[in-house]
Scaffold this active site. Structure first.
Site, PDB file in Angstrom:
ATOM      1  N   ASP A  19       0.836  -1.212   0.000  1.00 31.52           N
ATOM      2  CA  ASP A  19       0.000   0.000   0.000  1.00 31.52           C
ATOM      3  C   ASP A  19       0.869   1.260   0.000  1.00 31.52           C
ATOM      4  O   ASP A  19       2.014   1.243   0.451  1.00 31.52           O
ATOM      5  CB  ASP A  19      -0.913  -0.020   1.226  1.00 31.52           C
ATOM      6  CG  ASP A  19      -2.103   0.912   1.057  1.00 31.52           C
ATOM      7  OD1 ASP A  19      -2.410   1.291  -0.091  1.00 31.52           O
ATOM      8  OD2 ASP A  19      -2.723   1.263   2.077  1.00 31.52           O
ATOM      9  N   ASN A  67     -10.620  -2.834  -6.147  1.00 30.64           N
ATOM     10  CA  ASN A  67      -9.849  -1.829  -6.893  1.00 30.64           C
ATOM     11  C   ASN A  67     -10.527  -1.425  -8.214  1.00 30.64           C
ATOM     12  O   ASN A  67     -10.155  -0.418  -8.814  1.00 30.64           O
ATOM     13  CB  ASN A  67      -8.418  -2.321  -7.185  1.00 30.64           C
ATOM     14  CG  ASN A  67      -7.510  -2.314  -5.959  1.00 30.64           C
ATOM     15  OD1 ASN A  67      -6.566  -3.080  -5.861  1.00 30.64           O
ATOM     16  ND2 ASN A  67      -7.795  -1.434  -5.001  1.00 30.64           N
TER      17      ASN A  67
HETATM   18  C1  FPP Z   1      -1.983   0.210  -3.317  1.00 26.18           C
HETATM   19  O1  FPP Z   1      -1.532   1.539  -3.443  1.00 26.18           O
HETATM   20  C2  FPP Z   1      -1.507  -0.592  -4.394  1.00 26.18           C
HETATM   21  C3  FPP Z   1      -2.283  -1.112  -5.390  1.00 26.18           C
HETATM   22  C4  FPP Z   1      -3.718  -0.914  -5.487  1.00 26.18           C
HETATM   23  C5  FPP Z   1      -1.732  -1.923  -6.454  1.00 26.18           C
HETATM   24  C6  FPP Z   1      -0.439  -2.593  -6.182  1.00 26.18           C
HETATM   25  C7  FPP Z   1       0.301  -2.585  -7.445  1.00 26.18           C
HETATM   26  C8  FPP Z   1       1.637  -2.523  -7.567  1.00 26.18           C
HETATM   27  C9  FPP Z   1       2.562  -2.582  -6.433  1.00 26.18           C
HETATM   28  C10 FPP Z   1       2.298  -2.377  -8.887  1.00 26.18           C
HETATM   29  C11 FPP Z   1       1.931  -3.404  -9.876  1.00 26.18           C
HETATM   30  C12 FPP Z   1       2.106  -4.788  -9.398  1.00 26.18           C
HETATM   31  C13 FPP Z   1       2.842  -5.694 -10.005  1.00 26.18           C
HETATM   32  C14 FPP Z   1       2.874  -7.088  -9.497  1.00 26.18           C
HETATM   33  C15 FPP Z   1       3.640  -5.373 -11.187  1.00 26.18           C
HETATM   34  P1  FPP Z   1      -2.608   2.701  -3.431  1.00 26.18           P
HETATM   35  O2  FPP Z   1      -2.727   3.213  -4.813  1.00 26.18           O
HETATM   36  O3  FPP Z   1      -3.863   2.241  -2.803  1.00 26.18           O
HETATM   37  O4  FPP Z   1      -1.876   3.737  -2.518  1.00 26.18           O
HETATM   38  P2  FPP Z   1      -2.552   4.868  -1.644  1.00 26.18           P
HETATM   39  O5  FPP Z   1      -3.135   4.190  -0.440  1.00 26.18           O
HETATM   40  O6  FPP Z   1      -1.411   5.736  -1.310  1.00 26.18           O
HETATM   41  O7  FPP Z   1      -3.574   5.537  -2.500  1.00 26.18           O
END
Ligand code: FPP
Length: 242
Positions: A19, A67
């Site tokens: 996250d 998501n």
């Molecule tokens: C949460 O950050 C993360 C995600 C919803 C997606 C995770 C994806 C990756 C780490 C990159 C792609 C994955 C791979 C395997 C290539 P957020 O956007 O919810 O962060 P925030 O809480 O700061 O908004």
């Protein structure tokens, strides 16, 4: 990491809620998706380190079933990033003899992503090394509901006896029936919640949260999480050994 008698116990199965990508980008005045791009780099670093440390399974929460509620362009970007990652990691996965798997509902994922998944699962099927499992379109409640539905169908067909259903039987209907429960669940980004991740599997998992956002998560922090895990006493509802 140190070796010798005081070397930390390496968790066999580490699960990660990655996250903080969006906040990482925003802090820098960048678009949220830049955070995901940087997050993909962290995935590479951490996967490599887990292989090196002898972790048996690494499960990463890459896209939750919730998501889809994000703006369409962010969802599209994440799917394109995943496709690029899956194609781009093939060599590294094969060289490190990693067995690639996914958990989650396949419906809804773009055809190109499904094709890359199927391809990588197939080519890496017999690899003897660490299992890398990506949770994609995954929700813990959905996994339990899907398992319950399939058990009900088997019960109707007379394949299972409803009276004989226990935790072991139920476990066989989960997305990856061969997977041991996680020993350690790491969450980056500072929030202290499980966000519908592996609800069935984490009943006795040790939780470790850091305020550090996923793009900034380092190999040193992974080692710190492992050291903390190693110092904990796991009793699984029992009492400590005398
Ligand atoms: C949460 O950050 C993360 C995600 C919803 C997606 C995770 C994806 C990756 C780490 C990159 C792609 C994955 C791979 C395997 C290539 P957020 O956007 O919810 O962060 P925030 O809480 O700061 O908004």
């Amino acid at each position: 990491m140190t070796t010798g008698p005081e070397a930390p116990k390496i968790p066999a199965h580490i699960a990660v809620i990655m996250d903080g990508n969006g906040r990482w980008a925003k802090e820098k005045g960048l678009h949220r998706v830049r955070g995901h791009e940087e997050g993909a780099e962290t995935v590479r670093r951490i996967t490599r380190e887990c292989t090196r440390l002898g972790v048996k399974r690494l499960t990463l929460y890459a896209f939750s079933s919730d998501n889809w509620k994000r703006p369409a362009h962010e969802v599209e970007f994440l799917m394109a990033l995943l496709q690029r990652y899956l194609a781009g990691e093939r060599r590294e996965i094969m060289e490190n003899r990693i067995r690639f798997r996914t958990i989650g509902r396949r419906t809804g994922l773009p055809d190109e992503v499904r094709r890359e998944i199927d391809d990588l699962v197939e080519v890496s099927r017999t690899n003897p090394g660490m299992v890398l499992s990506l949770a994609l379109n995954y929700g813990g409640r959905e996994e339990i509901v899907d398992a319950a539905r399939r058990i009900a169908e088997d019960a109707r067909r007379g394949i299972v006896d409803p009276a004989a259903i226990d935790e072991v039987t139920f476990g066989k209907y989960l997305y990856d029936p061969g997977a041991e429960d996680p020993d350690l669940l790491i969450r980056t980004g500072g929030d202290v919640r499980v966000s519908n991740f592996l609800l069935w599997q984490i009943s006795y998992t040790e939780l470790w949260v850091t305020p550090v956002k996923w793009p900034d998560f380092t190999v040193e922090l992974l080692r710190e999480a492992i050291r903390d895990f190693s110092a904990r006493e796991r009793r699984f509802g029992g009492i400590a050994d005398e």
